[in-house]
Design a protein around this motif. Structure first.
Motif, PDB file in Angstrom:
ATOM      1  N   ILE A   1     -16.896 -38.376  38.563  1.00 40.58           N
ATOM      2  CA  ILE A   1     -17.059 -37.462  37.436  1.00 40.58           C
ATOM      3  C   ILE A   1     -15.679 -37.118  36.877  1.00 40.58           C
ATOM      4  CG2 ILE A   1     -17.144 -35.457  38.970  1.00 40.58           C
ATOM      5  CD1 ILE A   1     -19.004 -34.122  36.924  1.00 40.58           C
TER       6      ILE A   1
ATOM      7  N   LYS B   1     -28.974 -41.969  41.211  1.00 40.13           N
ATOM      8  CA  LYS B   1     -29.495 -41.482  39.928  1.00 40.13           C
ATOM      9  C   LYS B   1     -29.702 -39.968  39.960  1.00 40.13           C
ATOM     10  CE  LYS B   1     -29.751 -45.192  37.452  1.00 40.13           C
ATOM     11  NZ  LYS B   1     -28.916 -45.336  36.278  1.00 40.13           N
TER      12      LYS B   1
ATOM     13  N   SER C   1     -14.369 -48.431  47.407  1.00 34.58           N
ATOM     14  CA  SER C   1     -15.140 -47.725  46.384  1.00 34.58           C
ATOM     15  C   SER C   1     -15.795 -46.451  46.898  1.00 34.58           C
ATOM     16  CB  SER C   1     -16.254 -48.622  45.848  1.00 34.58           C
ATOM     17  OG  SER C   1     -15.745 -49.719  45.149  1.00 34.58           O
TER      18      SER C   1
ATOM     19  N   LEU D   1     -24.751 -34.506  35.262  1.00 35.36           N
ATOM     20  CA  LEU D   1     -24.870 -34.492  33.801  1.00 35.36           C
ATOM     21  C   LEU D   1     -25.574 -33.237  33.283  1.00 35.36           C
ATOM     22  CD1 LEU D   1     -25.692 -38.240  33.116  1.00 35.36           C
ATOM     23  CD2 LEU D   1     -23.625 -37.002  32.396  1.00 35.36           C
TER      24      LEU D   1
ATOM     25  N   VAL E   1     -19.997 -42.378  43.241  1.00 36.42           N
ATOM     26  CA  VAL E   1     -20.159 -41.708  41.956  1.00 36.42           C
ATOM     27  C   VAL E   1     -18.847 -41.034  41.599  1.00 36.42           C
ATOM     28  CG1 VAL E   1     -21.439 -39.925  40.676  1.00 36.42           C
ATOM     29  CG2 VAL E   1     -22.603 -41.262  42.431  1.00 36.42           C
TER      30      VAL E   1
ATOM     31  N   GLU F   1     -26.250 -38.383  39.693  1.00 35.49           N
ATOM     32  CA  GLU F   1     -25.778 -38.559  38.315  1.00 35.49           C
ATOM     33  C   GLU F   1     -26.480 -37.572  37.375  1.00 35.49           C
ATOM     34  OE1 GLU F   1     -25.225 -42.254  35.243  1.00 35.49           O
ATOM     35  OE2 GLU F   1     -27.171 -42.077  36.234  1.00 35.49           O
TER      36      GLU F   1
ATOM     37  N   GLU G   1     -18.005 -36.748  31.845  1.00 41.80           N
ATOM     38  CA  GLU G   1     -18.350 -38.165  31.984  1.00 41.80           C
ATOM     39  C   GLU G   1     -18.700 -38.418  33.444  1.00 41.80           C
ATOM     40  OE1 GLU G   1     -16.408 -42.558  31.028  1.00 41.80           O
ATOM     41  OE2 GLU G   1     -15.285 -40.747  30.543  1.00 41.80           O
ATOM     42  N   VAL G   2     -19.806 -39.121  33.674  1.00 41.78           N
ATOM     43  CA  VAL G   2     -20.260 -39.437  35.027  1.00 41.78           C
ATOM     44  C   VAL G   2     -20.516 -40.937  35.112  1.00 41.78           C
ATOM     45  CG1 VAL G   2     -22.047 -39.036  36.774  1.00 41.78           C
ATOM     46  CG2 VAL G   2     -21.349 -37.164  35.261  1.00 41.78           C
ATOM     47  N   GLY G   3     -20.109 -41.550  36.217  1.00 38.00           N
ATOM     48  CA  GLY G   3     -20.346 -42.976  36.388  1.00 38.00           C
ATOM     49  C   GLY G   3     -20.726 -43.306  37.816  1.00 38.00           C
ATOM     50  N   ILE G   4     -21.534 -44.353  37.946  1.00 35.93           N
ATOM     51  CA  ILE G   4     -21.929 -44.884  39.254  1.00 35.93           C
ATOM     52  C   ILE G   4     -21.162 -46.189  39.466  1.00 35.93           C
ATOM     53  CG2 ILE G   4     -23.838 -45.842  40.597  1.00 35.93           C
ATOM     54  CD1 ILE G   4     -25.706 -43.959  39.063  1.00 35.93           C
ATOM     55  N   ASP G   5     -20.565 -46.326  40.633  1.00 36.11           N
ATOM     56  CA  ASP G   5     -19.759 -47.508  40.949  1.00 36.11           C
ATOM     57  C   ASP G   5     -20.583 -48.794  40.865  1.00 36.11           C
ATOM     58  OD1 ASP G   5     -17.346 -48.833  42.061  1.00 36.11           O
ATOM     59  OD2 ASP G   5     -18.693 -49.234  43.744  1.00 36.11           O
ATOM     60  N   VAL G   6     -19.997 -49.815  40.263  1.00 37.42           N
ATOM     61  CA  VAL G   6     -20.679 -51.108  40.146  1.00 37.42           C
ATOM     62  C   VAL G   6     -20.006 -52.208  40.968  1.00 37.42           C
ATOM     63  CG1 VAL G   6     -21.687 -50.612  37.899  1.00 37.42           C
ATOM     64  CG2 VAL G   6     -19.460 -51.700  38.008  1.00 37.42           C
TER      65      VAL G   6
END
Length: 94
Positions: free
Chosen positions: A55, A19, A50, A26, A53, A22, A39-44
């Motif tokens: 971007i 977090k 994998s 951002l 994170v 991220e 755009e930013v994402g955290i791997d699920v």
């Protein structure tokens, strides 16, 4: 349009660290004129392949990306701040 993608592998992928990274990434939104989309994402999925994170940043052209790459906010408030959290990163530019 020029696209810059970075995948980050954190040393310790705790919820708190993810977090923080991220939020730090951002924080560039609206702070760097050359940066048109962020755009930013955290791997699920969390598979063996994998990274933690990702971007995606978009610019009008390669020259704008190169300006962003050395921008004081990007270097001092993002790269230096998240650097100690990183184990590895990979980029793709097109």
């Amino acid at each position: 349009m020029f696209t810059h993608i970075v995948l980050f592998k954190l040393k310790e992928a705790t919820t708190e660290n993810l977090k923080f990274v991220e939020k730090t990434l951002l924080s560039m939104n609206g702070m760097i004129k050359e940066l048109k989309q962020l755009e930013v994402g955290i791997d699920v999925i969390k598979s063996d392949r994998s990274y933690d994170v990702g971007i995606i940043t978009r610019f009008d052209n390669k020259e704008d990306y190169l300006s962003y790459d050395v921008n004081e906010f990007h270097v001092e408030k993002v790269k230096k701040v998240i650097g100690p959290y990183m184990e590895d990163s990979k980029t793709l530019d097109f």
